[in-house]
Structures are given as structure tokens and as C-alpha cells.
Design an enzyme around this catalytic site. Structure first.
Site, PDB file in Angstrom:
ATOM      1  N   ASP A 174      36.102 -40.690  -8.653  1.00 53.20           N
ATOM      2  CA  ASP A 174      36.261 -42.132  -8.430  1.00 53.20           C
ATOM      3  C   ASP A 174      34.899 -42.769  -8.083  1.00 53.20           C
ATOM      4  O   ASP A 174      33.973 -42.075  -7.651  1.00 53.20           O
ATOM      5  CB  ASP A 174      37.234 -42.307  -7.250  1.00 53.20           C
ATOM      6  CG  ASP A 174      37.586 -43.751  -6.986  1.00 53.20           C
ATOM      7  OD1 ASP A 174      37.522 -44.580  -7.916  1.00 53.20           O
ATOM      8  OD2 ASP A 174      37.935 -44.050  -5.826  1.00 53.20           O
TER       9      ASP A 174
ATOM     10  N   ASP B 131      34.425 -46.486  -6.420  1.00 51.55           N
ATOM     11  CA  ASP B 131      34.469 -47.261  -5.175  1.00 51.55           C
ATOM     12  C   ASP B 131      35.052 -46.428  -4.038  1.00 51.55           C
ATOM     13  O   ASP B 131      36.181 -45.941  -4.125  1.00 51.55           O
ATOM     14  CB  ASP B 131      35.335 -48.517  -5.356  1.00 51.55           C
ATOM     15  CG  ASP B 131      34.787 -49.408  -6.457  1.00 51.55           C
ATOM     16  OD1 ASP B 131      33.594 -49.296  -6.789  1.00 51.55           O
ATOM     17  OD2 ASP B 131      35.564 -50.221  -6.992  1.00 51.55           O
TER      18      ASP B 131
ATOM     19  N   ASP C 208      39.811 -41.795  -3.183  1.00 48.49           N
ATOM     20  CA  ASP C 208      40.157 -42.192  -1.807  1.00 48.49           C
ATOM     21  C   ASP C 208      41.524 -42.883  -1.750  1.00 48.49           C
ATOM     22  O   ASP C 208      41.931 -43.325  -0.670  1.00 48.49           O
ATOM     23  CB  ASP C 208      39.065 -43.085  -1.192  1.00 48.49           C
ATOM     24  CG  ASP C 208      38.922 -44.409  -1.904  1.00 48.49           C
ATOM     25  OD1 ASP C 208      39.065 -44.436  -3.150  1.00 48.49           O
ATOM     26  OD2 ASP C 208      38.659 -45.432  -1.235  1.00 48.49           O
TER      27      ASP C 208
END
Lengths: 173, 173
Positions: free
Chosen positions: A7, A9, A129
């Protein structure tokens, strides 16, 4: 060679730093990481959507500590794909592309994916996240990268990692 | 609900039309579909790379006949993802996004994927005009959309489709 979906961000791009500095600039008040615990950005920063849509938000995001070195080493041992749900903010597409080219010159265009839902992703390992992405992932290894919004939740079947050093210990030893 | 990966260039976006019209404008000579048989664009159009990098190439591409209506019907019955190897030409990202928003308002941002290599794609059905994408696909149904560059090659294990009406006959009956 195993495939890793990484990922952007909150995993390699420190967008929290961007939210906090833009909020401080606009309101003159500081939001601490503790204020963010268990909450999404839009719950804490009243102008969050304005910030993500403003020029430079993604292009100028700082790096999450340690990610460059570990990603470069992972890139020798795995098929690394940078997978970002960038389509929610179409203005971010060019900024995210340029940011990746600057900070990760060893990541080729073949390895970049800008998508909406990550349920379309086929890989063996996912580093993310957000629970929504890890929960719908069909691969066998899911690493939850700690960020304030997920810190109060039990990772369940996922493995929580707090730093890129911890990721290296799991995937490079 | 089964997932379908639908390619853009050569499947819903008529980029051949763009190559032919830009070539005619630059050189004054016509390239016919027959001239293109069995060849990639870069083998036929000496300025192909200049065209794909020029403003408006993707934004103004005409639609492949029949794709809007069939895609809208597929969208009711399947999880449709538009998957384009857009990362090779990063200037195309915004143009392709805007083109999709204009012509396919029923396709949500969650359903759009701009990638490099399509080996990262997890779906059940793939519609594509390139063997390299279909050959590495892990799903069980692969439809080869006829374009001049693939017309001389035996489709092998893939099912050749010449029109969107043929796709509807296979996937909507």
C-alpha cells in the site's frame, strides 16, 4: 517468485504528516497522534477532504521511515507491486506516479497499480494499514501496518507490524 | 458474483482509429486495417509513440461499437473492473479516467484499475486483445477481442470474440 502488494498511503507515504501540518497551518492548533487513535482522518480533521484534493498533498508527502531500503531489498527477492486505492482521488494519480518515480526509481511502471477496490488484487502477501483491504485479500500473508486509526483494534488473523524493520525481519530472514 | 477484467485500449476504446487519423493528418497517406494485420502499432506507424504521448490521444478515442450497452448489462450481473495497462504512459492516467467518467457513468471509481503488468489481477473472466495478458491470467474464462494485431494468430485456449454482441451472447445468455 512470490508477489507482494504494498500500500502507499500510511505504509510508505506519510499522509498523516500532511494532514497534521495542513491542519496546523489552517487552524493554528496541533493534532497529536494520540488524538487520532481509533479514528479515521475525516473524523479528526474537519477539512480532510479539502487537504487530499489540494495540489501537492500526495506529491510532497514524506516517506515512512525505513521503507526505501527495505523495499529495495524486497524487490530483489519478491515481485513487488505498489498498490494504491488512488482512484478515489483522481487528481492524485499524476502526483502519486511522480512521487513513486522520485523516491523508488527501482520500481518499474509494470509494478505500479492504481485501483479502487483491492478485491481485484492477486498476490501472496499484502502490506496495508486498512482492515477492509486485508480482509478481502485472497493471498496467505497479511501484514497490518500500524497507524493511529487501526491501533486500538485487535489485528485478528493479520500480523501487526509497527515499522519497516519489523517487515524486513518477517520477509527477509 | 463473478469478476470480469475488461481491457480499455482495443476493447472499449478505439485507439486504432486514433493512430490512423493522426497518421493520415501527419503524412497524408491512409493506413488500412489490412496493413495492420499481424503487426503491433509501432511496426506500422513510425510516429506511434509520439501519438500516444500527445494530448487528447486517449481522451478523444472513439468507442468500440456496442460496448456501452453490453457493459452496462454486464455490470448488473457481474463485478466489472476496467483494467488498463495505463502506467506505461503516465500522461494518459487523467485522460483515461475522464474518458471513462464520460462514457461509462455507471462504472464507479471502485471498479477502475490502472496498472502495469496484469499478472496482479484477480478475476474470473478477462476480456483483452493481448495474448500476454490472457496467457498470464489466473481466472478460468479468457476472451480474445479481435484486433488487427492478433487476427492472424490462433487463439489457442482463449475464445476469440469479434464484437461486443458476441461477448453478450457468451456472458449474458
Amino acid at each position: 517468485m512470490k508477489k507482494i502488494s504494498v500500500d502507499m498511503d500510511g505504509v510508505i507515504a506519510n499522509v498523516y504528516n500532511q494532514f497534521m501540518s495542513m491542519h496546523k497551518e489552517e487552524f493554528g492548533t496541533e493534532i497529536s497522534p494520540q488524538d487520532l487513535e481509533g479514528k479515521f482522518e475525516t473524523e479528526v480533521f474537519p477539512e480532510a477532504l479539502k487537504y487530499v484534493n489540494s495540489k501537492g498533498f500526495f506529491r510532497n508527502a514524506p516517506l515512512i521511515e525505513g521503507c526505501q531500503n527495505v523495499l529495495e531489498r524486497l524487490n530483489d527477492r519478491y515481485k513487488v507491486f505498489i498498490v494504491s486505492a488512488a482512484m478515489e482521488f483522481p487528481n492524485s494519480l499524476a502526483e502519486k506516479h511522480d512521487w513513486l518515480r522520485e523516491h523508488f526509481p527501482f520500481i518499474l511502471w509494470q509494478q505500479i497499480v492504481f485501483c479502487g477496490s483491492k478485491e481485484i488484487i492477486n498476490a501472496d502477501i499484502m502490506i496495508d494499514d486498512h482492515f477492509k483491504n486485508l480482509n478481502s485479500f485472497s493471498g496467505d500473508t497479511t501484514l497490518l501496518f500500524t497507524q493511529p486509526h487501526n491501533i486500538l483494534t485487535d489485528p485478528g488473523k493479520h500480523t501487526r507490524v509497527n515499522t519497516w524493520e519489523e517487515i524486513a525481519n518477517i520477509l527477509l530472514t
